[in-house]
Scaffold this motif. Structure first.
Motif, PDB file in Angstrom:
ATOM      1  N   MET A 123      11.195  44.166  14.783  1.00 27.44           N
ATOM      2  CA  MET A 123      11.376  43.072  15.747  1.00 27.44           C
ATOM      3  C   MET A 123      12.724  42.474  15.779  1.00 27.44           C
ATOM      4  O   MET A 123      13.320  42.084  16.794  1.00 27.44           O
ATOM      5  N   LEU A 124      13.468  42.530  14.661  1.00 26.01           N
ATOM      6  CA  LEU A 124      14.630  42.137  14.633  1.00 26.01           C
ATOM      7  C   LEU A 124      15.790  42.920  15.456  1.00 26.01           C
ATOM      8  O   LEU A 124      16.541  42.515  16.053  1.00 26.01           O
TER       9      LEU A 124
ATOM     10  N   SER B 227       9.634  35.964  19.492  1.00 27.73           N
ATOM     11  CA  SER B 227      10.561  35.189  18.610  1.00 27.73           C
ATOM     12  C   SER B 227      10.756  35.916  17.424  1.00 27.73           C
ATOM     13  O   SER B 227       9.686  36.518  16.740  1.00 27.73           O
ATOM     14  N   VAL B 228      11.820  35.877  16.671  1.00 27.80           N
ATOM     15  CA  VAL B 228      12.128  36.238  15.490  1.00 27.80           C
ATOM     16  C   VAL B 228      13.412  35.595  14.598  1.00 27.80           C
ATOM     17  O   VAL B 228      14.282  35.066  15.518  1.00 27.80           O
ATOM     18  N   GLU B 229      13.363  35.202  13.417  1.00 31.35           N
ATOM     19  CA  GLU B 229      14.416  34.713  12.747  1.00 31.35           C
ATOM     20  C   GLU B 229      15.535  35.563  12.756  1.00 31.35           C
ATOM     21  O   GLU B 229      15.361  36.768  12.220  1.00 31.35           O
TER      22      GLU B 229
ATOM     23  N   LYS C 260       7.578  46.004  10.676  1.00 28.59           N
ATOM     24  CA  LYS C 260       7.513  45.202  11.955  1.00 28.59           C
ATOM     25  C   LYS C 260       8.396  44.314  11.800  1.00 28.59           C
ATOM     26  O   LYS C 260       8.975  44.104  13.037  1.00 28.59           O
ATOM     27  N   LYS C 261       8.852  43.618  10.797  1.00 25.62           N
ATOM     28  CA  LYS C 261      10.063  42.649  10.957  1.00 25.62           C
ATOM     29  C   LYS C 261      11.346  43.392  11.225  1.00 25.62           C
ATOM     30  O   LYS C 261      12.149  42.585  12.065  1.00 25.62           O
TER      31      LYS C 261
ATOM     32  N   LYS D  25      15.012  42.460  19.128  1.00 27.23           N
ATOM     33  CA  LYS D  25      15.564  40.923  19.599  1.00 27.23           C
ATOM     34  C   LYS D  25      17.017  41.137  19.496  1.00 27.23           C
ATOM     35  O   LYS D  25      17.607  40.251  20.642  1.00 27.23           O
TER      36      LYS D  25
ATOM     37  N   TYR E  27       2.053  46.495  16.453  1.00 25.81           N
ATOM     38  CA  TYR E  27       2.636  45.288  15.809  1.00 25.81           C
ATOM     39  C   TYR E  27       2.242  44.147  16.772  1.00 25.81           C
ATOM     40  O   TYR E  27       2.447  42.988  16.570  1.00 25.81           O
TER      41      TYR E  27
END
Length: 175
Positions: free
Chosen positions: A91-92, A25-27, A87-88, A95, A16
């Protein structure tokens, strides 16, 4: 703060294109932010978040307080990624775990283990095939689990076991 992860976790970081120091960073979805903003409760039974507040005393031979905390303090974040995206979701999860560990550390709460397990649909399918549980019609999904518990010297704690976790990315943060 000590961070440990297994080989599959390293492979996903590379795949990734994410930094090894986890500084990306991630939302954060509203539902996950509520968990991160929740008050920390330290009780005679252990540590939890105010909204989780369901710790009970170990009563079975196979139980200990760390097992109970791990079970009662676990949650999932992959549910908040629509549409599903490996990936999202990864990452979430990473994080969220690092932010939660930072929160505990800022509040000077020590001897806590934060645990993240992540499985892509492809890894889930490999696991099912290895265990002769896969059918041609089976659909596999992203799976994750985040948890935390107090580290106790007298109790068995969860650790990375490559044989058992060869189909999951594992991240452990100890404070």
């Amino acid at each position: 703060m000590t961070t440990t992860y297994n080989e599959i976790f390293k492979q996903l970081l590379a795949e990734y294109n994410l930094p090894n120091d986890l500084s990306f960073s991630v939302e954060i979805p509203t539902e996950v932010q509520k968990i991160l903003d929740d008050s920390i409760l330290v009780t005679e039974l252990g540590v939890t978040l105010k909204s989780f507040d369901r710790l009970h005393k170990a009563t079975q031979d196979w139980e200990n307080q760390s097992i109970i905390e791990d079970s009662e303090n676990h949650f999932h974040v992959d549910w908040y990624i629509e549409p599903a995206d490996n990936k999202k979701a990864f990452m979430l999860g990473v994080k969220t775990l690092t932010l939660l560990a930072d929160k505990f550390q800022k509040e000077k709460i020590e001897n806590i283990r934060f645990w993240y397990s992540f499985q892509t649909p492809e890894l889930g399918q490999l696991w099912a095939k290895k265990n002769n549980l896969d059918e041609d019609t089976d659909e596999h999904f992203i799976s994750d689990r985040l948890s935390f518990y107090k580290l106790r010297n007298e109790e068995n704690i969860i650790s990375i076991n490559e044989n058992e976790n060869q189909f999951c990315a594992i991240l452990i943060i100890d404070i």
